[in-house]
Design an enzyme around this catalytic site. Structure first.
Site, PDB file in Angstrom:
ATOM      1  N   SER A 108       0.826  -1.181   0.136  1.00  0.00           N
ATOM      2  CA  SER A 108      -0.015  -0.195  -0.023  1.00  0.00           C
ATOM      3  C   SER A 108       1.164   1.301   0.171  1.00  0.00           C
ATOM      4  O   SER A 108       2.062   1.320   0.416  1.00  0.00           O
ATOM      5  CB  SER A 108      -1.087   0.061   1.305  1.00  0.00           C
ATOM      6  OG  SER A 108      -1.172   1.328   1.805  1.00  0.00           O
ATOM      7  N   SER A 109       0.365   2.324  -0.528  1.00  0.00           N
ATOM      8  CA  SER A 109       1.106   3.522  -0.508  1.00  0.00           C
ATOM      9  C   SER A 109       1.378   4.016   1.120  1.00  0.00           C
ATOM     10  O   SER A 109       2.149   5.053   1.032  1.00  0.00           O
ATOM     11  CB  SER A 109       0.321   4.740  -1.410  1.00  0.00           C
ATOM     12  OG  SER A 109      -0.961   4.769  -0.861  1.00  0.00           O
ATOM     13  N   CYS A 110       0.666   3.618   1.975  1.00  0.00           N
ATOM     14  CA  CYS A 110       0.841   4.037   3.155  1.00  0.00           C
ATOM     15  C   CYS A 110       2.326   3.556   3.916  1.00  0.00           C
ATOM     16  O   CYS A 110       2.540   3.905   4.837  1.00  0.00           O
ATOM     17  CB  CYS A 110      -0.287   3.635   4.187  1.00  0.00           C
ATOM     18  SG  CYS A 110      -0.259   1.997   4.680  1.00  0.00           S
ATOM     19  N   TYR A 137      -0.421  -1.029  10.200  1.00  0.00           N
ATOM     20  CA  TYR A 137      -0.523  -1.358   8.681  1.00  0.00           C
ATOM     21  C   TYR A 137       0.713  -1.457   7.906  1.00  0.00           C
ATOM     22  O   TYR A 137       1.251  -2.006   7.343  1.00  0.00           O
ATOM     23  CB  TYR A 137      -1.686  -0.800   8.147  1.00  0.00           C
ATOM     24  CG  TYR A 137      -2.046  -1.284   6.983  1.00  0.00           C
ATOM     25  CD1 TYR A 137      -2.647  -2.761   6.688  1.00  0.00           C
ATOM     26  CD2 TYR A 137      -1.995  -0.571   5.626  1.00  0.00           C
ATOM     27  CE1 TYR A 137      -3.026  -3.218   5.401  1.00  0.00           C
ATOM     28  CE2 TYR A 137      -2.180  -1.098   4.346  1.00  0.00           C
ATOM     29  CZ  TYR A 137      -2.836  -2.275   4.377  1.00  0.00           C
ATOM     30  OH  TYR A 137      -3.178  -2.745   3.222  1.00  0.00           O
ATOM     31  N   LYS A 141       3.403  -4.114   6.236  1.00  0.00           N
ATOM     32  CA  LYS A 141       3.528  -4.227   4.744  1.00  0.00           C
ATOM     33  C   LYS A 141       5.018  -3.983   4.441  1.00  0.00           C
ATOM     34  O   LYS A 141       5.528  -4.750   3.601  1.00  0.00           O
ATOM     35  CB  LYS A 141       2.702  -3.031   3.945  1.00  0.00           C
ATOM     36  CG  LYS A 141       1.152  -3.383   3.959  1.00  0.00           C
ATOM     37  CD  LYS A 141       0.951  -4.604   3.218  1.00  0.00           C
ATOM     38  CE  LYS A 141      -0.555  -5.079   3.298  1.00  0.00           C
ATOM     39  NZ  LYS A 141      -0.859  -6.353   2.780  1.00  0.00           N
ATOM     40  N   HIS A 180     -13.038   3.236   3.537  1.00  0.00           N
ATOM     41  CA  HIS A 180     -11.982   4.492   3.054  1.00  0.00           C
ATOM     42  C   HIS A 180     -12.704   5.408   2.445  1.00  0.00           C
ATOM     43  O   HIS A 180     -14.163   5.348   2.435  1.00  0.00           O
ATOM     44  CB  HIS A 180     -11.052   3.887   1.898  1.00  0.00           C
ATOM     45  CG  HIS A 180      -9.759   3.282   2.382  1.00  0.00           C
ATOM     46  ND1 HIS A 180      -8.680   4.025   2.818  1.00  0.00           N
ATOM     47  CD2 HIS A 180      -9.644   1.808   2.354  1.00  0.00           C
ATOM     48  CE1 HIS A 180      -7.942   3.027   3.450  1.00  0.00           C
ATOM     49  NE2 HIS A 180      -8.335   1.729   3.079  1.00  0.00           N
TER      50      HIS A 180
HETATM   51  P1  GDP Z   1      -6.183   7.198   4.379  1.00  0.00           P
HETATM   52  O1  GDP Z   1      -6.075   7.395   3.051  1.00  0.00           O
HETATM   53  O2  GDP Z   1      -5.350   6.289   4.909  1.00  0.00           O
HETATM   54  O3  GDP Z   1      -5.919   8.825   5.024  1.00  0.00           O
HETATM   55  O4  GDP Z   1      -7.611   6.826   4.543  1.00  0.00           O
HETATM   56  P2  GDP Z   1      -9.068   7.355   4.063  1.00  0.00           P
HETATM   57  O5  GDP Z   1      -9.533   7.027   2.822  1.00  0.00           O
HETATM   58  O6  GDP Z   1     -10.004   6.830   5.339  1.00  0.00           O
HETATM   59  O7  GDP Z   1      -9.332   8.958   4.501  1.00  0.00           O
HETATM   60  C1  GDP Z   1      -8.660   9.738   3.301  1.00  0.00           C
HETATM   61  C2  GDP Z   1      -9.112  11.225   3.717  1.00  0.00           C
HETATM   62  O8  GDP Z   1     -10.682  11.301   3.614  1.00  0.00           O
HETATM   63  C3  GDP Z   1      -8.750  11.380   5.373  1.00  0.00           C
HETATM   64  O9  GDP Z   1      -8.413  12.881   5.162  1.00  0.00           O
HETATM   65  C4  GDP Z   1     -10.244  11.355   6.005  1.00  0.00           C
HETATM   66  O10 GDP Z   1     -10.501  12.230   7.095  1.00  0.00           O
HETATM   67  C5  GDP Z   1     -11.081  12.029   4.894  1.00  0.00           C
HETATM   68  N1  GDP Z   1     -12.497  11.378   4.920  1.00  0.00           N
HETATM   69  C6  GDP Z   1     -13.690  12.591   4.734  1.00  0.00           C
HETATM   70  N2  GDP Z   1     -14.870  11.734   4.866  1.00  0.00           N
HETATM   71  C7  GDP Z   1     -14.456  10.663   5.098  1.00  0.00           C
HETATM   72  C8  GDP Z   1     -15.477   9.480   5.413  1.00  0.00           C
HETATM   73  O11 GDP Z   1     -16.526   9.511   5.526  1.00  0.00           O
HETATM   74  N3  GDP Z   1     -14.558   8.419   5.637  1.00  0.00           N
HETATM   75  C9  GDP Z   1     -13.419   8.188   5.646  1.00  0.00           C
HETATM   76  N4  GDP Z   1     -12.868   7.084   5.792  1.00  0.00           N
HETATM   77  N5  GDP Z   1     -12.451   9.100   5.345  1.00  0.00           N
HETATM   78  C10 GDP Z   1     -12.983  10.409   5.068  1.00  0.00           C
END
Ligand code: GDP
Length: 311
Positions: A108-110, A137, A141, A180
């Site tokens: 993953s990119s993380c 995580y 990875k 996500h």
């Molecule tokens: P990340 O890429 O590991 O940070 O994972 P996410 O896809 O869960 O979150 C990406 C970004 O989207 C973060 O800045 C979250 O705070 C924002 N975000 C906004 N609304 C949502 C939501 O309803 N769910 C999630 N998971 N993220 C959200």
């Protein structure tokens, strides 16, 4: 990899594994081995050893993992570390013990440092501290990448690693607590439209930048790299373009046709400020993503909330 080769796709019910199975089947590969997690608990060393000894797969796509969005990663830190380390240790080691010809490990990119320069080049691995919300995580990875490299170095195994960017597609997780951002926003806007809700709450500031790749494009890249990449290290898989969470929310709002307002919940974390893959290594090998973000969102929205609800 020949059409008759025995190929084990670990995690075939997930978004990534199911996309890899579809890609293999569409290319005429018909000797695909799968197990559900109820049939085979990949965290169980003996069960995985018995499975490999009985099936003797020639090729392995390791797409089984415990995955989740920012809140799930932050909350279930022990599970994200333990489950992922156990799954990958068992599968990679048994692939070696049982003479698997080639294995692909999906990360993953993380894995990249929180404040790495953007776009993220493969060589930035382990050059800085990780983003705390998904450190367990990412640690797992990173261990998987290093394990593939170590088995290549010490035992001569052709084990490769690929690092996809944020993904979306069929069989995604739409649970608002663990998903996500992209599936979460599709669901939130769709439900708000159905109930005529005045507003939709989106987490964070809207400023973070993310890149999104359709799972079918990812599967196509994996299929390609399984045939063309045989080296240590890993290859980023992405589109090479990113979008702010605010603009993503506006795009999903438009695709869904929701006309209310967006409210930002600043009590939720932003996570890493930007995560854009440098995809020059992948392009240099001859592969590029095809699906535009808008087309991809339209396709998954239609599949999940129109087709499946009628059916
Ligand atoms: P990340 O890429 O590991 O940070 O994972 P996410 O896809 O869960 O979150 C990406 C970004 O989207 C973060 O800045 C979250 O705070 C924002 N975000 C906004 N609304 C949502 C939501 O309803 N769910 C999630 N998971 N993220 C959200």
């Amino acid at each position: 990899m020949k059409q008759a080769s025995k190929i084990y796709v670990a995690g075939h019910r997930g978004m990534v594994g199911s996309a890899i199975v579809r890609r293999l089947q569409s290319a005429g590969y018909n000797n695909i081995v799968t197990r559900t997690s109820a049939e085979l608990d990949l965290r169980n060393q003996q069960a995985v050893a018995d499975f490999f000894a009985a099936e003797l797969p020639e090729y392995v796509f390791l797409a089984a993992a415990k995955v989740g969005g920012i809140l799930a990663n932050n909350k279930y830190k022990a599970e994200f570390l333990y489950d992922n380390l156990m799954i990958q240790n068992n599968v990679i080691h048994q692939a070696y013990v049982n003479g698997v010809k080639k294995l692909m490990f999906l990360g993953s990119s993380c894995i990249y440092p929180k404040l790495a320069p953007q776009p993220l080049k493969e060589e930035y691995l382990l050059t800085g501290a990780l983003e705390p919300t998904n450190e367990p995580y990412a640690i797992a990875k990173i261990a998987g990448i290093k394990m593939c490299d170590a088995y290549r170095f010490q035992y001569g195994c052709n084990f490769i690693s690929v690092m996809p960017t944020n993904l979306y597609g069929p069989n995604d997780n739409y649970d608002l607590h663990t998903s996500h951002v992209l599936p979460a926003l599709i669901r939130k806007f769709h439900e708000a439209k159905q109930t005529n809700a005045a507003e939709v709450t989106v987490w964070g500031s809207g400023k973070p930048l993310r890149e999104f790749l359709h799972a079918d494009d990812l599967a196509d890249a994996c299929f390609f790299l399984m045939q063309h990449y045989n080296e240590e290290g890993f290859v980023n898989i992405g589109v090479g373009e990113d979008i702010s969470i605010e603009n993503l929310a506006l795009l999903i709002k438009k695709v869904v046709g929701y006309e209310g307002n967006i409210v930002w919940d600043n009590t939720k974390p932003d996570g890493t400020p930007r995560k854009l893959m440098d995809v020059s290594k992948l392009k240099g090998l001859g592969w590029q993503a095809k699906t535009s973000l808008e087309d991809g969102i339209k396709a998954v929205y239609h599949q999940k909330f129109i087709v499946e609800q009628i059916a």
